[in-house]
Structures are given as C-alpha cells and as structure tokens.
Design a protein around this motif. Structure first.
Motif, short mmCIF file in Angstrom:
data_model
loop_
_atom_site.label_atom_id
_atom_site.label_comp_id
_atom_site.label_asym_id
_atom_site.label_seq_id
_atom_site.Cartn_x
_atom_site.Cartn_y
_atom_site.Cartn_z
N ASN A 8 0.69 -1.11 -0.23
CA ASN A 8 0.07 -0.03 -0.01
C ASN A 8 0.64 1.28 -0.20
O ASN A 8 0.32 2.29 -0.82
N LEU A 9 1.86 1.26 0.61
CA LEU A 9 2.53 2.50 0.99
C LEU A 9 4.10 2.62 0.26
O LEU A 9 4.48 3.86 0.01
N ASN A 15 5.26 6.87 -4.67
CA ASN A 15 4.50 6.55 -3.47
C ASN A 15 5.14 6.20 -2.34
O ASN A 15 4.74 7.03 -0.95
N LEU A 18 5.57 9.86 -1.26
CA LEU A 18 4.62 10.56 -0.78
C LEU A 18 4.39 9.99 0.85
O LEU A 18 4.14 11.00 1.86
N THR A 19 4.59 8.83 1.14
CA THR A 19 4.47 8.10 2.43
C THR A 19 5.38 8.94 3.29
O THR A 19 5.15 9.46 4.52
N SER A 22 4.28 12.46 4.13
CA SER A 22 3.09 12.43 5.13
C SER A 22 3.32 12.26 6.34
O SER A 22 2.97 12.51 7.32
N LEU A 23 4.31 11.22 6.68
CA LEU A 23 4.64 10.49 7.98
C LEU A 23 5.43 11.83 8.64
O LEU A 23 5.28 12.19 9.91
N LEU A 25 4.72 14.95 7.87
CA LEU A 25 4.04 15.91 8.15
C LEU A 25 3.07 15.69 9.32
O LEU A 25 3.03 16.44 10.50
N ILE A 26 3.00 14.57 9.79
CA ILE A 26 1.89 13.96 10.71
C ILE A 26 2.93 13.98 12.11
O ILE A 26 2.51 14.74 12.89
N GLY A 292 -4.07 31.29 21.28
CA GLY A 292 -4.17 29.77 20.66
C GLY A 292 -4.92 28.89 21.71
O GLY A 292 -5.68 28.12 21.07
N ALA A 299 -12.89 26.31 18.68
CA ALA A 299 -12.81 25.66 17.35
C ALA A 299 -13.57 24.12 17.72
O ALA A 299 -14.09 23.49 17.12
N TRP A 303 -16.28 22.20 16.11
CA TRP A 303 -16.35 21.28 15.22
C TRP A 303 -16.90 20.05 15.76
O TRP A 303 -17.31 19.28 14.81
#
Lengths: 320, 383
Positions: A8-9, A15, A18-19, A22-23, A25-26, A292, A299, A303
């Motif tokens: 998948n990753l 790909n 991208l993985t 993303s990791l 960023l998270i 903040g 928020a 939400w």
C-alpha cells in the motif's frame, strides 16, 4: 501485515516518497501541537471563563435554568430514540418549554435577550433562524416553481438578491435598517435584529434546497393526484411537499451546519455569541495573548457540533 | 343543452390573476408602511437622502492601497481602492484555492492511505469550523505572533515570515520580465494544442505520438528555465534589519488570502472528489478493457466527465469566496465592504451605502457567474 504495508505504501518510488512526506507532516504537526500544549500554553484562561463561554452573562442566581434545559434536551434525546411517532410534536413542545425557561416571563424572572451569550446564544440564534426561515423558504421555493409570472419573478428576485450578498452585509443591514423601517417607538433587541437578518438570509438558501427536492418529484405524481380530483393546494400539501421535503432533509441539515458556523459573524456586529465572547475575553488584560488556547477551545466546540451533525445526516441519508 | 358556465370564483384563470394582484397589493402595502416609517424616522433624525457626499474628501487613510490614495481623495476613490483590494484578494484566492483544492481532492482518493488520512483530516478540520474563527486564528495566533523583522522565519524560496507580513520573490517588471512571461504564456498555449494533437493521433490513428511528446518535453523544459531565470526575479534579502527586494504582502492581506484559500480549498476538494467519484464505475472498466493506461484513461474518459459535474458547484464555491472576502473587515484589510463601513461611520449615510454595497456585490457575482456559465456551456456535451 508487512506485506500489506509494502503493497500500500511503498509499491512505487513516488508512492514511497509521498508516504515519507506524509509521515514527516504528521510527526511535525502532532509534535509541535503537543509540545506547545504542554509547555507554552496556559489553560487557566478556559477554566476561569468556562461559564462565559457557555452561557455568556447569564445571571448567576438563575443558573439552575440552563441546567434544567440541558436535562430536558437529554431526556428528549433519549425519548425520541425510543419513540416511533410524535417526535416532531415532542421537540416542538420541548422547544417552547426551553425558550420559556431560558428567557423567563410567565411566573419566572425575565432574562434580557441581550444578556445571553456564548454557546447558548449561538445555538439559540441558529435554531430559531432555521425554524423561522423554514416556512418562508418553502413558500419561496413553491413561488419559484409557480406558473404565475408575478409570483415567480418576485421569488426569483428575492432569492437571487439575497444569495448574491455577503452575509455580513445582510446582518449589518438588519442591525441598521430594521430599526429605521419600524415605527419610532419600537426598538427590537440586538439579538432579535440578528435573528431577523439570519432568517432572511437562510430563507433564500433553504428555498433553493427545497426547489431541488421539488424538481426531483416525477411529474406523474402531480398528474396522478390531479386525476384523483385533488385541488392544487391539496396536491402540494398531501403529495408533493411530503416527498420533496423528505428528499431534502440531508441538504437542510447541511444548511443548518453552515448557518451554525455563520452565526460567528454576529461577533462583527457586536453580539457576544461563542466567537464574540472569546474576543471580549481575549480583550481582558488578564488573559492577554492567550489566543491559541481560546481559539483552539472554541474551534473544538464548533467542530464537535458540526461534525456530529454531518455524521448524523449521513446516517439518516443511508436509512432513507 | 346549454353549456353550464363556470362561476368566476372557481375559474382557474380568474383565481390566478386575482391571486397575483393580491400578492402585489400585499407587498406594496408592506413596503409602503415600511417606507413611510423610514421617511418619518429620517425626518425625526434630520437626515437627507443623496449620493453627493461621494465627491467629498474621504479624510481617512487606507492601508494596502494598490493605487496611490491619500486622505484628500474623495469617498468615490476610496471605494474604488476597496474594490481593487477585493478583486486582488479574490482573484489570487480563487487561483490558489483551486490549485490546493484539486490537490487535496485527488489526495482523498489516493491509494496510499496515509495521504488519504491527511487529506481527510484537512478537509474535516477546515470545513467544520467557522471561517471567521479561522481568520482570527491566522491573524492573532499566527501572523501577529511571528518574530520581528530582525530575525525572520525563512522558508526556502526565499519567503520571509515576520510580524510585518510575508516577503516573497516577485518579478521586477522590466522588459526581460515581460518577454519571459510572453514566452511562458505562448509555450503553454502551444503545449496545450500539441497535447490535444497527440491525444487525437493516439486515439484515431493509434500511433504512439512520441514526436509530439518530445516537442512537449522540450517546450516544458524551456518554460521552466524561463520561469526560473527569465522573469528577472527580485529576491527578498535581509540587509541591516530591513528586508529589501521582492514584494511585501501585508499581514492583513496575507491573513485574508491564506484564510480564504485554506477554507475554500477544503470545499473545492470535496467538489473534486465528488466529481471524480460520480463517474460510473463501468466507464473505468470499459476504458481498461480498451487497453488504455492510467493517464490516458484519466484524460480521455474520466476527467472530461468529472469536469462536467464539477463546474456548477465550483462556480458556487468561487462566488462564496468572493462573498467571504467581505470578512476582511475582521482583520483590518480594506476591501470594498470595510471601506464602505468606514465611509458609513464618517457620513452616516446608511441607506446609500447599503445600496452601493449591494450593487457592487451583485455586479461582481453576475460577472463571475457569467464567466463560469460560459465555461460550463463549453464543457457540456453538445447535442
């Protein structure tokens, strides 16, 4: 498990890239949020103002009333979970009782509408406006579909005019113009004027939603009803509207969600709903610079409400 | 036998006309009463109706003015400055939000579940909180908390983030810039034409289209070179505690632009996702059965159909962005609404300003929807 991850990753080079991005960023977002939350943030501002956030400047000695209302809402919630019929009637009666408890009158000490604030005011304005705009919206939608040219063009004119204007303009107009076009001795509360503006605004959008529902009803339904000898009002009331309204319930919920978010604009015209009260809390020198914390908190409230409503409407859509 | 005449109170035509007359009468009565009150209130407050105040000097200053404006200029010019400001933030906002929205929308359908997860978080967060709150957040909790100009945050580019706004690289506007820009535009147009030819050759003659591909690759390389080196970029630099070069986006403008972009992109992402998902599964299968590879399948079959579904909701998102730009007033950016509010507090001309603002927004909306309707007609199936 490993194979699944690889498939998948990491199946192709882009790909995998991208993985990794993303990791990163998270990791970056969660790490900076957590470290800020535990080291720099001072959450005391929320604790000190909890009552303001939820109730605004509601008189302290009448606090039992909001609590009772919360109990009533929970009771109604469980009741309508069990009940098959009569949900609407119960909620309508509940609404009457709640508004009586909230604002007083009739054996209870009255609370001025302008004293309400925080989440209660947000909920009140959103709910009252959508309920009030419902009949107008349905009428406008019917008018837009009507064969009578005058009624059709008037409806189209109103709907397109309102939909072309920014909400903040309409709210401001309601604050300024409503007192000007009423007799000099009638000066409605700010809250009433705000509800007036929101209702005018939401009726036009509701009309478009209902029109979608009306158009989805096959023509055969009207013809069959006419063949049964029903008059036009009866055809509408008994055959068309029940089907059309049922079909647009999800979009109406969606509109309610956006109206709920839009009530935050009332902060600009000087009302102390959830966002407005936060601004006035932040203006207090004691809580200077705690942006903040406060914004994150409200928020989260917005939400939770919006997300649970959209989840609910998705569930409901699947049941239909 | 004599034909029975329908009594007039049951005649459909009579009822229709009577109904319409009744509605108009009611409307006139309501408007009359309200108008009468208005006139009485006006007389009581001793105000006069009229637009002649527009030529008086405005006597307030406007930050962020794109054209030169001083407090001696008229209210009319102030409103024009506001209108230009609205246009500026709207146009850049629409371009950026569309780009970001398409990216996120495609990411929501990605096979990679981490990417999908991130995109979902993004959409659900920004769609389910009010825009005004987001703007306040960006303004008070982000842009105003940035370090002062002495030690700015630098993002590779370079983009300087300070509490005085964003400093980004910007073309100098010399002859070289315009030549480079012309080259970029021409080669983009040329590349699009060539791309269409290539697809046509592939579909109709089942050739490989490699010649076209080669030309397109060369074109895009030169375009990238022209973009990077040919535009005569002025890069912001920190010299003696002052940032020189490039262009400074004020905090207010940056807040509004970022806020509107991020918020609208979440909605556009949903439009894009719904558009792609609305294409029937059979279309994908049929395309694969014809032996098309993924990119050709997307270009020839899925995307043209998805675009038809996407244009009307995209139009309404663009219109929403335009209307939402009026929230500039919360961050202190002088858009047309904010300027009209300042004018109103200075002159007390309520109704005139309400009318002016209404006409302005309705005109902007009409222009946008005409443009988008034209686009919509050109992508729909011709019958």
């Amino acid at each position: 498990m490993m194979k699944k991850i690889q498939q998948n990753l990491f199946n192709t080079w882009y790909n995998s890239l991208l993985t990794l991005i993303s990791l990163w960023l998270i990791y970056w977002i969660s790490f900076s949020l957590i470290s800020w939350g535990f080291t720099q943030a001072e959450w005391g501002v929320l604790q000190a103002n909890l009552r303001l956030f939820f109730l605004g400047r509601y008189p302290v000695d009448l606090l039992w009333r909001p609590w009772t209302i919360l109990g009533i809402i929970m009771g109604l919630g469980t009741l309508s979970w069990r009940l098959r019929k009569g949900k609407i009637l119960i909620w309508f009666l509940g609404f009457l009782v709640i508004s009586w408890l909230l604002t007083g009158g009739l054996f209870l000490e009255t609370v001025k509408l302008d004293d309400l604030g925080g989440l209660v005011l947000t909920l009140l304005t959103a709910l009252v406006s959508i309920v009030l705009s419902f009949p107008f919206g349905v009428l406008l939608a019917l008018g837009r579909q009507s064969n009578l040219p005058v009624i059709r063009w008037l409806s189209i004119g109103y709907i397109e005019l309102i939909r072309g204007l920014p909400l903040i303009g309409i709210l401001f107009m309601a604050q300024v113009m409503v007192p000007l076009v009423l007799p000099p001795d009638i000066r409605p509360d700010r809250v009433v004027r705000a509800i007036c503006g929101l209702t005018m605004f939401s009726a036009a959008y509701l009309a478009e939603n209902v029109r979608g529902g009306l158009q989805s009803i096959p023509k055969g339904q009207t013809e069959a009803a006419k063949a049964l000898g029903l008059s036009t009002p009866l055809v509408l009331a008994l055959i068309i509207l029940p089907q059309a309204l049922k079909a647009v319930i999800p979009t109406i919920v969606g509109q309610f969600i956006s109206l709920f978010k839009d009530t935050s604009l009332l902060a600009i015209v000087g009302l102390v709903e959830l966002l407005g009260i936060s601004q006035s809390i932040l203006a207090n020198p004691k809580f200077l610079g705690r942006y903040g914390e406060v914004y994150l908190f409200i928020a989260l409230i917005y939400w939770i409400f919006c997300y649970s409503m959209s989840l609910g409407s998705k569930k409901f859509e699947q049941q239909l | 036998m004599k034909k029975e005449k329908i009594p007039f109170w049951r005649d459909g035509k009579v009822i229709a006309i009577a109904g319409q007359v009744l509605v108009v009468l009611m409307l006139l009565i309501i408007l009359g009463v309200l108008g009468n009150n208005l006139i009485r209130n006006y007389q009581q407050l001793n105000i006069k109706f009229g637009f002649e105040f527009l030529s008086r000097p405005a006597s307030f200053d406007i930050g962020n003015a794109p054209i030169s404006f001083s407090s001696h200029d008229s209210f009319m010019k102030a409103l024009l400055v506001g209108l230009l400001n609205t246009g500026r933030v709207t146009i850049f906002g629409i371009i950026l939000a569309t780009g970001l929205g398409i990216t996120v929308g495609i990411a929501r359908l990605a096979d990679n579940w981490l990417v999908r997860f991130l995109a979902t978080i993004y959409v659900e967060t920004f769609r389910n909180t009010p825009l005004l709150l987001q703007l306040f957040c960006w303004y008070f909790a982000f842009f105003l908390q940035l370090p002062p100009i002495e030690n700015p945050v630098v993002i590779p580019g370079p983009i300087f983030l300070t509490n005085r706004g964003l400093d980004i690289p910007w073309p100098a506007g010399t002859t070289q810039t315009w030549l480079g820009l012309a080259w970029v535009v021409l080669s983009v147009i040329f590349a699009i034409i060539l791309w269409g030819r290539r697809m046509k050759v592939i579909v109709e003659k089942s050739e490989s289209g490699q010649l076209f591909q080669g030309i397109i690759i060369i074109l895009s390389l030169t375009t990238i070179i022209a973009l990077v080196f040919g535009l005569d970029w002025r890069v912001p630099q920190l010299k003696e505690e002052v940032i020189q070069g490039g262009i400074n986006l004020s905090t207010e403008f940056a807040t509004l632009l970022v806020g509107l972009t991020v918020y609208t992109a979440a909605f556009i992402a949903e439009v894009v996702r719904a558009g792609i998902q609305s294409v029937n599964k059979g279309q994908w299968e049929a395309g694969r059965a014809l032996g098309l590879n993924y990119s050709n399948l997307m270009q020839l079959i899925i995307f043209p159909q998805a675009l038809r579904m996407m244009i009307p909701p995209l139009t309404s998102e663009f219109l929403n962005l335009t209307k939402n730009s009026s929230l500039a007033i919360a961050t202190g950016y002088s858009d047309v609404y904010a300027v009209s509010q300042t004018t109103l507090t200075q002159t007390g001309k309520d109704i005139e300003m309400v009318l002016l603002v209404m006409t302005t927004y309705l005109t902007i909306n009409m222009v946008t929807s005409f443009a988008m309707n034209w686009l919509n007609r050109s992508v729909q199936i011709k019958e």
